[in-house]
Scaffold this motif. Structure first.
Motif, PDB file in Angstrom:
ATOM      1  N   GLY A  39       0.813  -1.205   0.000  1.00 11.64           N
ATOM      2  CA  GLY A  39       0.000   0.000   0.000  1.00 11.64           C
ATOM      3  C   GLY A  39       0.842   1.248   0.000  1.00 11.64           C
ATOM      4  N   GLY A  40       0.147   2.377  -0.217  1.00 14.23           N
ATOM      5  CA  GLY A  40       0.856   3.650  -0.229  1.00 14.23           C
ATOM      6  C   GLY A  40       0.475   4.555   0.910  1.00 14.23           C
ATOM      7  N   GLY A  41      -0.321   4.050   1.867  1.00 12.64           N
ATOM      8  CA  GLY A  41      -0.701   4.871   3.000  1.00 12.64           C
ATOM      9  C   GLY A  41      -2.057   4.466   3.539  1.00 12.64           C
ATOM     10  N   GLY A  42      -2.484   5.172   4.556  1.00 13.97           N
ATOM     11  CA  GLY A  42      -3.746   4.889   5.205  1.00 13.97           C
ATOM     12  C   GLY A  42      -4.079   5.975   6.202  1.00 13.97           C
ATOM     13  N   PRO A  43      -4.973   5.707   7.149  1.00 16.72           N
ATOM     14  CA  PRO A  43      -5.349   6.740   8.127  1.00 16.72           C
ATOM     15  C   PRO A  43      -4.219   7.150   9.055  1.00 16.72           C
ATOM     16  CG  PRO A  43      -6.960   4.947   8.063  1.00 16.72           C
ATOM     17  CD  PRO A  43      -5.775   4.487   7.303  1.00 16.72           C
ATOM     18  N   GLU A  44      -3.152   6.355   9.144  1.00 16.22           N
ATOM     19  CA  GLU A  44      -2.095   6.631  10.109  1.00 16.22           C
ATOM     20  C   GLU A  44      -0.750   6.947   9.472  1.00 16.22           C
ATOM     21  OE1 GLU A  44      -1.920   3.240  12.597  1.00 16.22           O
ATOM     22  OE2 GLU A  44      -3.902   3.566  13.518  1.00 16.22           O
ATOM     23  N   TRP A  45      -0.623   6.835   8.170  1.00 19.08           N
ATOM     24  CA  TRP A  45       0.677   7.081   7.538  1.00 19.08           C
ATOM     25  C   TRP A  45       0.494   7.375   6.062  1.00 19.08           C
ATOM     26  CZ3 TRP A  45       3.073   3.803   3.825  1.00 19.08           C
ATOM     27  CH2 TRP A  45       2.341   2.655   3.493  1.00 19.08           C
ATOM     28  N   CYS A  46       1.575   7.895   5.463  1.00 21.81           N
ATOM     29  CA  CYS A  46       1.563   8.252   4.046  1.00 21.81           C
ATOM     30  C   CYS A  46       2.956   8.026   3.472  1.00 21.81           C
ATOM     31  CB  CYS A  46       1.138   9.715   3.867  1.00 21.81           C
ATOM     32  SG  CYS A  46       1.335  10.354   2.197  1.00 21.81           S
ATOM     33  N   ARG A  47       3.009   7.446   2.289  1.00 20.00           N
ATOM     34  CA  ARG A  47       4.300   7.232   1.617  1.00 20.00           C
ATOM     35  C   ARG A  47       4.502   8.329   0.575  1.00 20.00           C
ATOM     36  NH1 ARG A  47       4.272   1.864  -0.083  1.00 20.00           N
ATOM     37  NH2 ARG A  47       5.443   1.333   1.802  1.00 20.00           N
ATOM     38  N   ILE A  48       5.662   8.976   0.646  1.00 16.89           N
ATOM     39  CA  ILE A  48       6.042  10.029  -0.300  1.00 16.89           C
ATOM     40  C   ILE A  48       7.174   9.499  -1.174  1.00 16.89           C
ATOM     41  CG2 ILE A  48       6.900  12.383  -0.548  1.00 16.89           C
ATOM     42  CD1 ILE A  48       5.835  12.985   2.210  1.00 16.89           C
ATOM     43  N   THR A  49       7.035   9.623  -2.484  1.00 14.74           N
ATOM     44  CA  THR A  49       8.088   9.208  -3.403  1.00 14.74           C
ATOM     45  C   THR A  49       8.453  10.372  -4.316  1.00 14.74           C
ATOM     46  OG1 THR A  49       6.500   8.360  -5.026  1.00 14.74           O
ATOM     47  CG2 THR A  49       7.352   6.799  -3.386  1.00 14.74           C
ATOM     48  N   LEU A  50       9.704  10.393  -4.697  1.00 19.15           N
ATOM     49  CA  LEU A  50      10.214  11.409  -5.620  1.00 19.15           C
ATOM     50  C   LEU A  50      10.824  10.698  -6.812  1.00 19.15           C
ATOM     51  CD1 LEU A  50      10.784  14.388  -6.230  1.00 19.15           C
ATOM     52  CD2 LEU A  50      12.963  14.139  -5.036  1.00 19.15           C
ATOM     53  N   ALA A  51      10.244  10.888  -7.978  1.00 18.02           N
ATOM     54  CA  ALA A  51      10.748  10.298  -9.222  1.00 18.02           C
ATOM     55  C   ALA A  51      11.384  11.406 -10.044  1.00 18.02           C
ATOM     56  CB  ALA A  51       9.617   9.623  -9.988  1.00 18.02           C
ATOM     57  N   LEU A  52      12.680  11.310 -10.247  1.00 16.47           N
ATOM     58  CA  LEU A  52      13.419  12.325 -10.992  1.00 16.47           C
ATOM     59  C   LEU A  52      13.419  11.981 -12.478  1.00 16.47           C
ATOM     60  CD1 LEU A  52      16.412  12.686  -8.538  1.00 16.47           C
ATOM     61  CD2 LEU A  52      14.482  14.235  -8.773  1.00 16.47           C
ATOM     62  N   GLY A  53      13.368  12.999 -13.309  1.00 12.70           N
ATOM     63  CA  GLY A  53      13.364  12.813 -14.751  1.00 12.70           C
ATOM     64  C   GLY A  53      14.638  13.306 -15.385  1.00 12.70           C
ATOM     65  N   GLN A  54      14.509  14.179 -16.351  1.00 14.47           N
ATOM     66  CA  GLN A  54      15.646  14.663 -17.125  1.00 14.47           C
ATOM     67  C   GLN A  54      16.072  16.042 -16.640  1.00 14.47           C
ATOM     68  OE1 GLN A  54      14.874  14.698 -21.344  1.00 14.47           O
ATOM     69  NE2 GLN A  54      16.992  14.354 -21.865  1.00 14.47           N
ATOM     70  N   LEU A  55      17.372  16.267 -16.640  1.00 14.39           N
ATOM     71  CA  LEU A  55      17.960  17.557 -16.275  1.00 14.39           C
ATOM     72  C   LEU A  55      18.611  18.166 -17.511  1.00 14.39           C
ATOM     73  CD1 LEU A  55      18.732  19.638 -14.052  1.00 14.39           C
ATOM     74  CD2 LEU A  55      20.848  18.344 -13.734  1.00 14.39           C
ATOM     75  N   LYS A  56      18.179  19.376 -17.843  1.00 10.88           N
ATOM     76  CA  LYS A  56      18.688  20.057 -19.031  1.00 10.88           C
ATOM     77  C   LYS A  56      19.337  21.377 -18.635  1.00 10.88           C
ATOM     78  CE  LYS A  56      14.706  18.270 -21.649  1.00 10.88           C
ATOM     79  NZ  LYS A  56      13.527  18.658 -22.462  1.00 10.88           N
ATOM     80  N   ASN A  57      20.258  21.834 -19.525  1.00 10.74           N
ATOM     81  CA  ASN A  57      20.924  23.140 -19.369  1.00 10.74           C
ATOM     82  C   ASN A  57      21.704  23.250 -18.068  1.00 10.74           C
ATOM     83  OD1 ASN A  57      19.700  23.867 -21.807  1.00 10.74           O
ATOM     84  ND2 ASN A  57      17.979  24.871 -20.784  1.00 10.74           N
ATOM     85  N   HIS A  58      22.160  22.124 -17.519  1.00 10.25           N
ATOM     86  CA  HIS A  58      22.939  22.192 -16.285  1.00 10.25           C
ATOM     87  C   HIS A  58      24.322  22.781 -16.521  1.00 10.25           C
ATOM     88  CE1 HIS A  58      23.793  18.371 -18.285  1.00 10.25           C
ATOM     89  NE2 HIS A  58      24.995  18.418 -17.733  1.00 10.25           N
ATOM     90  N   ASP A  65       8.308   7.051   4.291  1.00 15.21           N
ATOM     91  CA  ASP A  65       7.039   6.856   4.981  1.00 15.21           C
ATOM     92  C   ASP A  65       6.910   7.885   6.104  1.00 15.21           C
ATOM     93  OD1 ASP A  65       6.522   4.723   3.338  1.00 15.21           O
ATOM     94  OD2 ASP A  65       7.305   3.235   4.729  1.00 15.21           O
ATOM     95  N   VAL A  66       5.817   8.617   6.107  1.00 13.99           N
ATOM     96  CA  VAL A  66       5.529   9.646   7.114  1.00 13.99           C
ATOM     97  C   VAL A  66       4.392   9.149   7.985  1.00 13.99           C
ATOM     98  CG1 VAL A  66       4.797  12.027   7.512  1.00 13.99           C
ATOM     99  CG2 VAL A  66       6.277  11.481   5.569  1.00 13.99           C
ATOM    100  N   ARG A  67       4.647   8.987   9.278  1.00 15.89           N
ATOM    101  CA  ARG A  67       3.614   8.565  10.219  1.00 15.89           C
ATOM    102  C   ARG A  67       2.951   9.801  10.814  1.00 15.89           C
ATOM    103  NH1 ARG A  67       2.996   3.477  11.556  1.00 15.89           N
ATOM    104  NH2 ARG A  67       4.525   1.930  10.913  1.00 15.89           N
ATOM    105  N   PHE A  68       1.631   9.736  10.942  1.00 17.05           N
ATOM    106  CA  PHE A  68       0.883  10.877  11.439  1.00 17.05           C
ATOM    107  C   PHE A  68       0.928  11.001  12.955  1.00 17.05           C
ATOM    108  CE2 PHE A  68      -1.956  10.193   7.501  1.00 17.05           C
ATOM    109  CZ  PHE A  68      -0.990  10.808   6.710  1.00 17.05           C
ATOM    110  N   GLU A  69       1.254   9.928  13.675  1.00 21.94           N
ATOM    111  CA  GLU A  69       1.336   9.892  15.129  1.00 21.94           C
ATOM    112  C   GLU A  69      -0.050  10.056  15.754  1.00 21.94           C
ATOM    113  OE1 GLU A  69       4.040   8.928  16.235  1.00 21.94           O
ATOM    114  OE2 GLU A  69       5.404   9.369  14.580  1.00 21.94           O
ATOM    115  N   GLU A  70      -0.133   9.730  17.034  1.00 19.29           N
ATOM    116  CA  GLU A  70      -1.420   9.786  17.731  1.00 19.29           C
ATOM    117  C   GLU A  70      -1.930  11.214  17.893  1.00 19.29           C
ATOM    118  OE1 GLU A  70      -1.266   7.734  21.396  1.00 19.29           O
ATOM    119  OE2 GLU A  70      -0.810   5.783  20.516  1.00 19.29           O
ATOM    120  N   ASP A  71      -1.013  12.147  18.139  1.00 18.33           N
ATOM    121  CA  ASP A  71      -1.431  13.538  18.284  1.00 18.33           C
ATOM    122  C   ASP A  71      -1.503  14.268  16.945  1.00 18.33           C
ATOM    123  OD1 ASP A  71       1.239  13.537  17.728  1.00 18.33           O
ATOM    124  OD2 ASP A  71       1.804  14.967  19.301  1.00 18.33           O
TER     125      ASP A  71
END
Length: 636
Positions: free
Chosen positions: A316-335, A440-446
């Motif tokens: 899974g990618g998350g639920g009521p208590e956590w969330c998964r964040i992903t970063l997909a990098l592509g192409q870099l131009k004019n560097h 993975d980011v957990r929301f915690e109880e508070d």
């Protein structure tokens, strides 16, 4: 220091016979915390060059019938084009009753005791608009405004609303510092605007004090608990028709919209969007499934177990208590522009070109075309990225080669030229540890983790590019030597070698910062990717979960950002470029005049993302060596 909402009798006074004014000093009576009193002015008598007043000029023109009042030529008369704006229309800015009060002042005079009395003034107003007056508190005198039905106290410094007029129907208190609503229940209120306040779950629960509320705007607040919000909606009853919560942490929870509609199906508009019939049907199914699950849990005897964090599901990618964040990098131009800005001092490229021209002028010399920037970078140079997570930690990625592979040369021959890649494919980059760019980011109880995620999305993704002269080494040479020595020397000798290495390391730590070698990497530039669109997301998909713990669909956000030099990457004009006119071909790009060099980076950031698949980096083949030596320029 605070300001009472009150109208005192001494605040109504006469400054002159022809210049009458009524000052509501009680509305902003604290001189230290206010920008000045609210004043209603009768139109003053201005004089022209001949000393004749405007009033006299108007009477003369009316008698002659040659000129209409308010349309004279002289600007000093206030009768020129664009100069005849009535003060009566300006007074409507703070109250719709101001014009009526001004007419009463003109009729009976500003010194009339009845007109100046606090009892008359408090019962007179039906509408007051008092934004940006540094009001710190609404005092108990607010209860005396018995006829007041509309009140706007936005953009002030209110921390609480302990008192409200008894017959108030419309209250706008946007952009204050409200965290609680401690006033008594008020059945007359039908609209409540509390957006852009640090209003937590308790503050949102205080909205249940208004049972006949029709519209509630609590967007961009700190409301995060879905259970607390559902309980408050249940207390409000069936009168609520409009609800706005976008921009708050609660809107980041999966299936938040369906769960709110399941608790309040009478809503006609939620977050600016009318719910569809399919959405309402699915919300009802979700509410019934949740009730069935609660009933099953109530019939099962509770077993005390140690509280441990629930394991993160692999699929899974998350639920009521956590969330998964992903970063997909592509192409870099004019560097190359960023490399040139960071590595080449002014004039070095021109000097290198002149040197190459001298070599080309020699007919006996073998010419090898070279680039100043590529030779400065070197064949082993690489590029890496770093970015900030919601927790505030910066994560560094693995590195990628900046230059193309080159051919091998025989001994005694000049080295081959260094050739920079025109663009870089960054799909295969990972963390330095070898893991995917997935977190993975957990929301915690508070729900502190959920609030931190909201703040991160408001700030945006901060990302930097780094130049590395040489590839990153997994282990230093000293660590490798220590490991090899430990393997060759068994027993006590190995322990002594390890202890000696530890002492040497402790000695190095004691060396001052000035004596340590500097980090060879160079920060080329950075950017901030705006992510506030996640907080304004109104999903219309009805593909909800079978239960409250189901996994939501991924929330992707694709963008192409401009990476500017690090000295200018936080410049507001760079991060938020001015909007171009329609039809402008350069819309969305940095301004041409004096614009800093920039590189373009493609990326996709996803919330509630599924696990990433391995991406193999394509191996680049080395070009073949030239068949014949290059001829010198000028020879045939």
């Amino acid at each position: 220091m605070y300001v009472h909402l009150a109208l005192w009798p001494h605040c109504c006074y006469l400054s002159s016979v022809d210049h009458a004014s009524v000052r509501l000093g009680g509305l902003a009576g604290d001189t230290e915390n206010s920008e000045g009193p609210v004043t209603i002015l009768e139109e003053p008598t201005s004089r022209d060059k001949d000393g004749k007043g405007q009033k006299e000029g108007k009477e003369k023109s009316q008698k002659e019938g040659t000129e209409k009042p308010g349309k004279g030529k002289g600007k000093e008369k206030g009768e020129g084009k664009g100069e005849g704006k009535s003060l009566e229309s300006e007074s409507n800015g703070w109250s719709s009753d101001a014009e009526k009060l001004l007419r009463l002042v003109k009729r009976v005079g500003p010194r009339n005791p009845n007109l100046c009395s606090s009892a008359f003034l408090k019962a007179f107003f039906h509408d007051l608009r008092l934004p940006q007056l540094r009001i710190g508190q609404l005092g108990e005198d607010a209860l005396g405004f018995s006829q007041l039905t509309s009140l706007d106290v936005s953009r002030n410094s209110l921390l609480d609303l302990p008192y409200l007029p008894p017959n108030l129907r419309f209250l706008r208190a946007y952009n204050n510092r409200l965290s609680r609503l401690s006033c008594k229940p008020l059945s007359s209120l039908c609209f409540l605007g509390l957006g852009f306040n640090p209003l937590g779950d308790q503050g949102f629960a205080d909205a249940s004090k208004f049972p006949n509320l029709l519209s509630l705007d609590a967007g961009n607040t700190d409301t995060a608990s879905l259970a607390s919000a559902k309980s408050s909606l249940k207390s409000l009853g069936s009168s609520l028709r409009h609800l706005f919560l976008l921009g708050s942490p609660i809107c980041l929870l999966p299936f938040y919209r369906l769960q709110v509609l399941g608790e309040a199906p009478q809503l006609q508009v939620l977050d600016g969007l009318a719910p569809s019939e399919e959405e309402l049907a699915e919300a009802q199914q979700l509410a019934e499934a949740a009730e069935a699950a609660e009933a099953a849990d109530a019939g099962t005897p509770a077993v005390e177990e140690p509280a441990e964090p629930a394991p993160v599901p692999a699929g899974g990618g998350g639920g009521p208590e956590w969330c998964r964040i992903t970063l997909a990098l592509g192409q870099l131009k004019n560097h190359q522009e960023l490399l040139r800005e960071a590595l080449l001092p002014p004039g070095e490229e021109e000097a290198f070109a002149a040197q190459q021209a001298e070599l080309a002028a020699d007919p006996s010399a073998e010419v090898v075309e070279r680039d100043a920037l590529a030779e400065k970078c070197g064949q082993e140079s690489q590029l890496a990225l770093s970015f900030q997570l919601p927790s505030g930690i910066w994560v560094a990625t693995s590195s990628i080669n900046l230059c193309k592979k080159t051919y091998e040369v025989e001994e005694g021959q000049p080295p081959p030229p260094v050739v920079l890649k025109e663009s870089l494919k960054l799909k295969a980059l990972r963390q330095e540890t070898g893991e995917h760019l997935s977190f993975d980011v957990r929301f915690e109880e508070d729900l502190s983790g959920l609030r931190a995620l909201r703040q991160w999305l408001q700030r945006g993704l901060q990302l930097k590019l780094h130049y590395l002269p040489k590839p990153k080494e997994k282990e230093t040479e000293k660590e490798q030597e220590t490991a090899a020595a430990a393997e060759e020397q068994p027993g006590e000798e190995a322990a002594e070698a390890t202890e000696a290495a530890g002492q040497a390391e402790a000695t190095e730590v004691s060396v001052s910062e000035a004596q340590r070698p500097k980090d060879p990497s160079v920060c080329l530039g950075g950017c901030v990717l705006p992510l506030s669109s996640f907080l304004q997301r109104t999903p219309t998909s009805t593909s909800g979960p079978s239960g409250p713990s189901g996994c939501p669909d991924p929330w992707p956000h694709a963008a192409e950002v401009a990476v500017v030099p690090v000295a200018q990457w936080m410049n507001p004009e760079i991060q938020v470029p001015k909007e171009k006119e329609k039809g402008d071909k350069g819309a969305g790009q940095a301004p041409s005049g004096g614009a800093p060099p920039s590189a373009q980076l493609e990326l996709v950031l996803t919330l509630y993302s599924m696990p990433l698949e391995d991406v193999a980096e394509s191996e680049e083949e080395a070009p073949p060596a030239p068949k014949a030596k290059a001829k010198a320029k000028g020879k045939k």
